[in-house]
Design a protein around this motif. Structure first.
Motif, short mmCIF file in Angstrom:
data_model
loop_
_atom_site.label_atom_id
_atom_site.label_comp_id
_atom_site.label_asym_id
_atom_site.label_seq_id
_atom_site.Cartn_x
_atom_site.Cartn_y
_atom_site.Cartn_z
N SER A 416 33.03 -22.49 94.56
CA SER A 416 34.24 -22.14 95.03
C SER A 416 34.21 -22.28 96.48
CB SER A 416 34.78 -20.65 94.63
OG SER A 416 33.63 -19.77 95.34
N VAL A 417 34.99 -22.10 97.19
CA VAL A 417 35.29 -21.99 98.90
C VAL A 417 34.29 -21.19 99.47
CG1 VAL A 417 36.69 -21.43 100.83
CG2 VAL A 417 37.80 -22.77 98.96
N GLU A 418 34.00 -19.97 98.73
CA GLU A 418 32.83 -18.95 99.20
C GLU A 418 31.49 -19.62 99.06
OE1 GLU A 418 35.47 -18.00 97.29
OE2 GLU A 418 36.49 -16.68 98.66
N HIS A 419 31.19 -20.44 97.94
CA HIS A 419 29.86 -20.89 97.81
C HIS A 419 29.76 -22.18 98.57
CE1 HIS A 419 30.83 -19.23 93.59
NE2 HIS A 419 29.54 -18.74 94.04
N HIS A 420 30.79 -22.89 98.92
CA HIS A 420 30.67 -23.72 99.99
C HIS A 420 30.40 -23.49 101.28
CE1 HIS A 420 32.74 -26.41 97.03
NE2 HIS A 420 31.81 -27.49 97.33
N ALA A 421 31.11 -22.26 101.78
CA ALA A 421 30.86 -21.57 103.12
C ALA A 421 29.55 -21.12 103.12
CB ALA A 421 31.98 -20.25 103.05
N CYS A 422 28.73 -20.47 101.95
CA CYS A 422 27.44 -20.04 102.04
C CYS A 422 26.50 -21.32 102.28
CB CYS A 422 26.91 -19.60 100.76
SG CYS A 422 27.77 -18.05 100.43
N MET A 423 26.88 -22.62 101.90
CA MET A 423 25.76 -23.81 101.96
C MET A 423 26.07 -24.33 103.26
SD MET A 423 23.82 -24.59 99.65
CE MET A 423 23.61 -26.20 100.31
N VAL A 424 27.29 -24.35 104.08
CA VAL A 424 27.40 -24.66 105.41
C VAL A 424 26.62 -23.77 106.13
CG1 VAL A 424 29.22 -24.97 107.29
CG2 VAL A 424 29.54 -25.84 104.94
N ASP A 425 26.93 -22.35 106.11
CA ASP A 425 26.12 -21.37 106.80
C ASP A 425 24.72 -21.55 106.63
OD1 ASP A 425 26.53 -18.84 108.36
OD2 ASP A 425 25.11 -18.11 106.79
N LEU A 426 24.14 -21.69 105.51
CA LEU A 426 22.71 -22.10 105.20
C LEU A 426 21.99 -23.26 106.02
CD1 LEU A 426 20.07 -21.59 103.62
CD2 LEU A 426 20.99 -23.20 101.66
N LEU A 427 22.85 -24.37 105.68
CA LEU A 427 22.26 -25.42 106.45
C LEU A 427 22.71 -25.52 107.94
CD1 LEU A 427 23.97 -28.22 103.75
CD2 LEU A 427 21.50 -27.81 104.30
N GLY A 428 23.76 -24.82 108.49
CA GLY A 428 24.02 -24.91 109.88
C GLY A 428 22.89 -24.14 110.52
N ARG A 429 22.65 -22.74 109.99
CA ARG A 429 21.53 -21.95 110.49
C ARG A 429 20.40 -22.63 110.70
NH1 ARG A 429 22.69 -16.12 110.80
NH2 ARG A 429 24.88 -15.93 110.11
N GLY A 430 19.98 -23.47 109.67
CA GLY A 430 18.87 -24.16 109.49
C GLY A 430 18.48 -25.31 110.47
N ASN A 431 19.64 -25.49 111.39
CA ASN A 431 19.88 -26.62 112.28
C ASN A 431 19.95 -27.99 111.43
OD1 ASN A 431 20.22 -27.68 114.72
ND2 ASN A 431 18.03 -28.00 115.48
N GLN A 432 20.76 -27.96 110.33
CA GLN A 432 21.11 -29.32 109.71
C GLN A 432 22.32 -29.37 109.73
OE1 GLN A 432 19.00 -29.60 105.82
NE2 GLN A 432 16.98 -28.53 106.51
N LEU A 433 23.04 -29.57 110.87
CA LEU A 433 24.58 -29.31 111.08
C LEU A 433 25.14 -30.58 110.70
CD1 LEU A 433 24.39 -27.71 114.66
CD2 LEU A 433 25.47 -26.78 112.47
#
Length: 652
Positions: A416-433
């Motif tokens: 869902s949108v929430e799962h995609h948001a979690c993945m964006v947050d996970l990759l973003g925090r890990g500097n994989q923007l």
């Protein structure tokens, strides 16, 4: 065959039969021929009814095909039997027989059929029953309203409701209840709040404002749309309240981010009501409020109440206790309750998984997730939101990717949108923007503010101006009134020392009449909750707190502390910026805790925003200088400060 029916004989077996059959779909007989019931027919009907009561549905249907004169009671019991067997194919067979025997104009059986098809998830067949019957009583209308509401077709409920009003059928309390529920059950993207307000007006015009069931549903409707003021007005004007009414208003405060009001209302309920006690639903909401405020002592009092009143065998209550202790920083207590549970459902496991996650224990969260699978519990969409969030807080990027990919492949759960948001947050925090941006590009659904907000937050951590500008442009379109997005972009520009852009965003904020959400922090001292606003000049304790913070600041500067004033976006001198930063709500709460709690007692604070860099640094210093454990929960996670270090490892 047609059935005569009156309100007095609705559920009695009617042994009426007519040889008439429809010569065309549009022809409807105006008279009924009655045939006496033979002994064999009566015996067969009793036998079919007996088979239904014994759950022998197949045999009952076989015997039905041989019975020329089935009664209304026989069909009622057959419908109930289909419901118990949860069999759509048998329901369709039964429905065909019912039509052949002339019961298709029986409103009582039509109501039962609509309910049956609704339970079986076949809203199309339920609608066909409704559309084909001409003799629509209020019970038939209510049945289709309920079925459509459960199917998420709130808009269609209102279309039919308007049609019903036009032909002059009076609503009853069930009609209003289903119509109000339809407002929030709609799966369309169009808000039905205005429709709900129209129903509210109908309720007042027709004198139903004294009906406790309708008014409680109205409170819940306003709560779900975030209209807390409207909900509280309805609640306060109710002449009679029951435990459900009180629970609905308490839940309204909790769901809309006002936990302090929820606890105050619960205390009022305990003082004012003597005829009834809080039930499990009440306790779940109040425990959520305690967790939101990190009000551990009040949470423990509630735990005692739960034990004394035998509510500790109810799964939602126990799951809420696990979550409450986790959010209050007492992870071990939460785990102990979890381990002592005789039975655990997916909600219980989710409580434990998310508790590990907000404490930054990503690997333990993953272990709990795998343990849940080993126990044969199927994960829910929330399970993945919890475990992916845990991976994000702990920097477990590769582990998070594996879990995300397993959603569809192994569990047939589509993100869902929430799962995609979690993945964006996970990759973003890990500097994989760049990869985070690609996740958004590859989405098959509209990203929405949650996803773009995750990307903007990640850009702030890593000061990526280009992606931040891209994310903010979409956010300004999607959430033009959300000042937080503008502030976040301005902070990114300030981090990059792009002062002209900072000024441009500030002017944009002013031009649109938006104000930054003020920081607010809460602390529980001696079972009483105190709140502090940033730069709170009207707080009676403010002078004492500022004096202590100024003293601590001077000591910290001698040890190398340099105030982080970039978060202050006003054109002020350094000294004034330092004063503003020193007045942040979390620092005021920490100072209050130092003054009013015993040495060795953990200071627990909740904050409504992300912990700023300066507050994080200052709290580390204070934990060392004052030799105190300090727990702070912000919107992202729980921080445990001890001896100058934070459990997040400066990764939040």
């Amino acid at each position: 065959m047609w059935v005569l029916q009156s309100p007095q004989t609705t559920k009695l077996p009617l042994y009426f039969h007519s040889p008439l059959r429809l010569s065309s779909p549009s022809h409807h007989p105006t008279s009924v021929t009655l045939r006496p019931t033979s002994t064999a027919t009566a015996t067969n009907n009793h036998l079919i009814q007996s088979l239904c009561k014994k759950n022998n549905l197949k045999q009952a249907l076989q015997l039905l095909s041989q019975e020329p004169n089935p009664t209304q009671l026989t069909y009622e019991l057959l419908i109930h039997s289909c419901s118990r067997q949860n069999s759509l194919s048998d329901a369709l067979t039964l429905h065909r027989n019912l039509i052949d025997d002339g019961f298709d104009e029986d409103p009582f059986l039509a109501t039962k059929l609509i309910d049956l098809y609704s339970q079986l998830g076949s809203i199309e067949n339920a609608r066909q029953v409704f559309d084909k019957i001409l003799n629509r009583t209020i019970y038939v209308w209510n049945a289709i309203f309920r079925a459509l509401t459960l199917a998420g077709e709130g808009g269609e409920v209102f279309n039919l409701y308007q049609r019903m009003n036009r032909i002059g059928i009076q609503s009853d309390r069930f009609t209003y209840t289903y119509a109000l529920k339809a407002c929030v059950a709609s799966e369309s993207f169009i808000s039905l709040l205005q429709k709900g307000k129209e129903i509210h007006a109908h309720i007042l015009r027709h004198g139903y404002e004294t009906n406790v069931h309708i008014m409680t549903t109205l409170v819940d409707m306003y709560a779900r749309f975030g209209c807390v003021y409207n909900a509280s007005c309805v609640f306060n004007e109710m002449p009679t309240k029951n435990v459900v009414s009180w629970s609905a208003m308490i839940a309204c405060y909790v769901k809309n981010g006002r936990p302090l009001e929820a606890l105050e209302l619960f205390q009022e309920m305990m003082l004012e009501t003597h005829n009834f006690l809080p039930n499990s639903v009440t306790m779940v909401s109040v425990l959520q409020a305690c967790g939101s405020l990190a009000a551990l002592e009040q949470g423990k009092l509630l735990h005692g109440y739960i034990l004394r009143n035998g509510l500790d065998s109810i799964l939602p209550v126990l799951s809420s206790l696990v979550t409450m202790y986790g959010r209050c920083g007492e992870l071990k207590l939460g785990r102990r309750i979890f381990d002592q549970m005789d039975k655990r459902d997916v909600v219980s496991w989710n409580s434990m998984i998310s508790s590990y996650g907000i404490h930054g224990h990503g690997r333990k969260s993953i272990e709990a997730f795998k343990e849940m699978l080993n126990h044969g519990i199927l994960p829910s969409p929330i399970s993945f939101i919890s475990v992916l969030g845990a991976c994000s807080h702990a920097g477990l990027v590769e582990e998070g990717k594996i879990l995300y990919n397993s959603m569809v492949k192994e569990h047939k759960i589509y993100p869902s949108v929430e799962h995609h948001a979690c993945m964006v947050d996970l990759l973003g925090r890990g500097n994989q923007l760049d990869e985070a941006a690609k996740v958004i590009e590859d989405m098959r659904i509209e990203p929405g503010p949650k996803v773009w907000g995750s990307l903007l937050g990640s850009c702030r951590i890593h000061c990526n101006v280009e992606l931040a500008e891209r994310a903010s442009r979409r956010l300004f379109e999607l959430e033009p009134k959300n000042a937080g997005n503008y502030v976040l972009l301005a902070e990114i520009y300030a981090e990059a020392r792009m002062w002209d852009e900072v000024q441009r965003v500030k002017k944009l904020l002013e031009a649109r009449g938006l104000e930054k959400v003020s920081g607010c922090s809460w602390i529980e001292v001696k079972r009483k909750i105190y709140s502090f606003m940033s730069v709170d000049e009207f707080n009676p304790h403010v002078e004492q707190l500022h004096a202590l913070l100024l003293k601590l600041s001077m000591e910290m500067k001698e040890s190398g502390y340099v105030p982080e004033t970039r978060v202050v976006l006003y054109d002020l001198g350094d000294e004034e910026k330092e004063r503003i930063v020193l007045g942040h709500s979390e620092k005021l709460a920490v100072a209050f805790g130092l003054i009013n709690t015993s040495k060795g007692e953990t200071i627990r604070i909740t904050k409504n925003l992300r912990l700023c860099d300066d507050c994080h640094t200052v709290t580390k210093f204070i934990s060392k200088f004052a030799d105190r454990k300090i727990l702070v929960r912000d919107v992202n996670r729980i921080h445990h400060f001890r001896d100058g270090f934070c459990s997040c490892g400066d990764y939040w």
